[in-house]
Design an enzyme around this catalytic site. Structure first.
Site, PDB file in Angstrom:
ATOM      1  N   ARG A 112       1.011  -1.144   0.326  1.00 52.69           N
ATOM      2  CA  ARG A 112      -0.204   0.114   0.226  1.00 52.69           C
ATOM      3  C   ARG A 112       0.872   0.935  -0.231  1.00 52.69           C
ATOM      4  O   ARG A 112       2.491   0.816   0.699  1.00 52.69           O
ATOM      5  CB  ARG A 112      -0.645  -0.380   0.962  1.00 52.69           C
ATOM      6  CG  ARG A 112      -2.238  -1.126   1.447  1.00 52.69           C
ATOM      7  CD  ARG A 112      -2.659  -1.264   2.267  1.00 52.69           C
ATOM      8  NE  ARG A 112      -3.792  -1.999   2.471  1.00 52.69           N
ATOM      9  CZ  ARG A 112      -3.378  -3.219   3.525  1.00 52.69           C
ATOM     10  NH1 ARG A 112      -2.673  -3.377   3.869  1.00 52.69           N
ATOM     11  NH2 ARG A 112      -4.349  -4.436   2.681  1.00 52.69           N
ATOM     12  N   LYS A 165      -2.463  -2.311   7.601  1.00 52.55           N
ATOM     13  CA  LYS A 165      -4.023  -2.256   8.126  1.00 52.55           C
ATOM     14  C   LYS A 165      -4.991  -2.905   9.891  1.00 52.55           C
ATOM     15  O   LYS A 165      -3.933  -4.202   9.965  1.00 52.55           O
ATOM     16  CB  LYS A 165      -4.776  -2.239   7.282  1.00 52.55           C
ATOM     17  CG  LYS A 165      -5.348  -1.173   6.369  1.00 52.55           C
ATOM     18  CD  LYS A 165      -6.536  -1.753   5.913  1.00 52.55           C
ATOM     19  CE  LYS A 165      -6.655  -0.382   4.976  1.00 52.55           C
ATOM     20  NZ  LYS A 165      -8.024  -0.091   3.457  1.00 52.55           N
ATOM     21  N   HIS A 207      -2.048   2.976  -5.945  1.00 56.00           N
ATOM     22  CA  HIS A 207      -2.726   1.638  -5.567  1.00 56.00           C
ATOM     23  C   HIS A 207      -3.547   0.735  -7.548  1.00 56.00           C
ATOM     24  O   HIS A 207      -3.536  -0.338  -6.872  1.00 56.00           O
ATOM     25  CB  HIS A 207      -4.682   2.108  -4.955  1.00 56.00           C
ATOM     26  CG  HIS A 207      -5.041   0.959  -4.429  1.00 56.00           C
ATOM     27  ND1 HIS A 207      -3.959   1.005  -3.114  1.00 56.00           N
ATOM     28  CD2 HIS A 207      -6.118   0.433  -3.894  1.00 56.00           C
ATOM     29  CE1 HIS A 207      -5.153   0.119  -2.307  1.00 56.00           C
ATOM     30  NE2 HIS A 207      -6.132  -0.319  -3.155  1.00 56.00           N
ATOM     31  N   ARG A 250      -1.184  -1.957  -7.117  1.00 58.63           N
ATOM     32  CA  ARG A 250      -1.337  -2.496  -5.923  1.00 58.63           C
ATOM     33  C   ARG A 250      -2.029  -3.890  -6.708  1.00 58.63           C
ATOM     34  O   ARG A 250      -2.279  -4.809  -6.919  1.00 58.63           O
ATOM     35  CB  ARG A 250      -1.772  -2.627  -4.968  1.00 58.63           C
ATOM     36  CG  ARG A 250      -1.926  -2.983  -3.347  1.00 58.63           C
ATOM     37  CD  ARG A 250      -2.300  -2.567  -2.575  1.00 58.63           C
ATOM     38  NE  ARG A 250      -3.362  -3.253  -1.584  1.00 58.63           N
ATOM     39  CZ  ARG A 250      -2.930  -3.841  -0.709  1.00 58.63           C
ATOM     40  NH1 ARG A 250      -1.105  -4.585  -0.424  1.00 58.63           N
ATOM     41  NH2 ARG A 250      -3.958  -4.335  -0.534  1.00 58.63           N
ATOM     42  N   HIS A 257      -4.717  -8.448   3.239  1.00 54.62           N
ATOM     43  CA  HIS A 257      -6.068  -8.086   3.687  1.00 54.62           C
ATOM     44  C   HIS A 257      -6.986  -9.190   4.753  1.00 54.62           C
ATOM     45  O   HIS A 257      -6.482 -10.671   4.811  1.00 54.62           O
ATOM     46  CB  HIS A 257      -6.889  -8.972   2.101  1.00 54.62           C
ATOM     47  CG  HIS A 257      -6.875  -7.792   1.155  1.00 54.62           C
ATOM     48  ND1 HIS A 257      -7.333  -8.820   0.137  1.00 54.62           N
ATOM     49  CD2 HIS A 257      -6.511  -6.611   1.031  1.00 54.62           C
ATOM     50  CE1 HIS A 257      -6.871  -7.492  -0.475  1.00 54.62           C
ATOM     51  NE2 HIS A 257      -6.104  -6.674  -0.459  1.00 54.62           N
ATOM     52  N   TYR A 302     -10.058  -9.835  -7.482  1.00 56.35           N
ATOM     53  CA  TYR A 302      -9.237  -9.987  -8.986  1.00 56.35           C
ATOM     54  C   TYR A 302      -9.573 -11.637  -9.111  1.00 56.35           C
ATOM     55  O   TYR A 302      -9.648 -11.837  -9.738  1.00 56.35           O
ATOM     56  CB  TYR A 302      -8.438 -10.497  -8.075  1.00 56.35           C
ATOM     57  CG  TYR A 302      -7.569  -8.967  -6.985  1.00 56.35           C
ATOM     58  CD1 TYR A 302      -7.093  -7.935  -8.141  1.00 56.35           C
ATOM     59  CD2 TYR A 302      -7.077  -8.862  -5.603  1.00 56.35           C
ATOM     60  CE1 TYR A 302      -6.559  -6.831  -6.798  1.00 56.35           C
ATOM     61  CE2 TYR A 302      -6.948  -7.593  -5.133  1.00 56.35           C
ATOM     62  CZ  TYR A 302      -6.817  -6.743  -5.890  1.00 56.35           C
ATOM     63  OH  TYR A 302      -6.605  -5.526  -5.162  1.00 56.35           O
TER      64      TYR A 302
END
Length: 299
Positions: free
Chosen positions: A149, A173, A238, A241, A264, A273
C-alpha cells in the site's frame, strides 16, 4: 442502559482491540453511529425496528455504497450490544441492504508495466545515475513487486529490506503483521538507493524531517506513466498494487496466498481479483477461441 456515547466508545474499543479495525474504519463507524444517535434523539441503543427504519429513511438521497456502509456500521453495533447483554434483541434486521455492485479495480497490462520499467532502466543507466532515479527504481520495484500500500511504502524504516532476506515483516492496516515477499530485483534496487540515504535517517524514503508523502508518491508515479506513454489518469500507486495482485492471479497464484501477501483481513476482499481474472478469460474466449469465425450450427 448506558447512554449512546459511552456504548459507542465501548464498541469502537472492541473493534480496535478484537477486530483490529483500521483507523479510517473506526473513524467512519464513529461518524455514522453518532449521526444515527442524533437522528434517534440520543436513544440509538434502545431503538426498536420502527425507530431504526425512521433513521434509515433519512439516507434516501445518499449513494447506495454510502447507505451500505452506514447500515453495516449499525448492524455491527447492534450485534455488539446483543453479545454484551445490553439488548435482548437485534433490530438490525430493519436496516436496508442496498444492492451495490462493486466495480472491478483498475489495473494495468503487463505491457504497461514493462513500458514503465523500461523507462526506469533507461534512467538508471545514465552515467552518473541520478539519486532520484535510484529512488524511483526502489519505489516501483516495491510497489509492483511486493504489492505494498502507498502508506506502507513511504513509511518503511531504513532497515526494512535486508539484502540477504527474501522477505520483510510489515505492519499494515489495523496493526496486522504480514510477511511480504521480496524479489532479487527489489532487494538490489533498495540496496542501490539506500547508499544515498543518510545513515541517521529512520526512513528508507526520507523527505525533509519526515518521509516521502503519499501525495508526492502519487505525483512520481503519474510522471513516470506519462514518460512511458501511459495516460496518467489510468495510474496511481494503488493501481500498481492491483496490477501486482491481478498478474499474480493470472500466473496461477493461490487466492489464500494472495490474501496473505496483500494483507487482507477478509478473503472476500481478495476475491475481487477473481472477477478481474474471469473478465480476462471471457475476453480471451471471445477474441481467441477457434470457433469464433465458424458458422453457427443451424437447427
Amino acid at each position: 442502559m448506558t447512554g449512546d456515547a459511552a456504548l459507542i466508545d465501548r464498541f469502537l474499543e472492541m473493534m480496535a482491540a478484537e477486530a483490529g479495525a483500521a483507523r479510517n474504519t473506526l473513524s467512519a463507524y464513529e461518524t455514522d453511529l453518532r449521526l444515527a444517535s442524533d437522528a434517534s434523539g440520543g436513544r440509538l441503543a434502545q431503538a426498536d425496528a420502527a425507530a431504526i427504519g425512521r433513521v434509515s429513511d433519512g439516507w434516501s438521497a445518499l449513494a447506495p455504497a454510502t447507505v451500505a456502509r452506514k447500515a453495516a456500521a449499525l448492524r455491527r453495533f447492534f450485534a455488539f450490544l446483543l453479545d454484551e447483554g445490553f439488548r435482548a434483541d437485534d433490530p438490525g434486521i430493519a436496516l436496508p441492504r442496498p444492492g451495490t455492485t462493486r466495480g472491478l479495480p483498475r489495473t494495468l497490462s503487463t505491457g504497461d508495466v514493462d513500458a514503465m520499467f523500461a523507462a526506469i532502466t533507461a534512467r538508471v543507466a545514465r552515467d552518473p545515475p541520478d539519486r532520484n532515479d535510484l529512488r524511483l527504481s526502489a519505489l516501483f520495484e516495491l510497489l509492483y513487486g511486493s504489492g505494498l500500500r502507498a502508506t506502507e511504502l513511504v513509511s518503511l524504516p531504513r532497515g526494512a529490506v535486508a539484502s540477504d532476506r527474501p522477505y520483510m515483516i510489515l505492519k499494515g492496516k489495523g496493526g496486522r503483521e504480514r510477511m511480504v515477499p521480496l524479489s532479487d530485483r527489489a532487494r538490489a534496487a533498495v540496496a542501490a538507493w539506500r547508499d544515498h540515504v543518510p545513515a541517521d535517517s529512520p526512513w528508507l524514503f526520507p523527505s525533509g524531517k519526515a518521509h516521502l508523502t503519499r501525495v508526492r508518491l502519487y505525483q512520481i508515479v503519474r510522471a513516470l506513466a506519462a514518460e512511458a506513454g501511459i495516460p496518467p489518469d489510468r495510474i496511481s500507486p494503488h493501481v500498481l498494487r492491483h496490477a501486482f495482485a491481478t498478474h499474480l492471479l493470472e500466473g496461477g497464484a493461490d487466492l489464500r496466498a494472495l490474501q496473505a501477501m496483500l494483507g487482507h483481513a477478509d478473503i472476500a476482499t481478495t476475491e475481487i481479483y477473481t472477477h478481474v481474472d474471469r473478465a480476462r478469460l471471457v475476453r480471451l474466449v471471445n477474441e481467441r477461441h477457434p470457433l469464433i469465425d465458424a458458422a453457427p450450427v443451424r437447427p
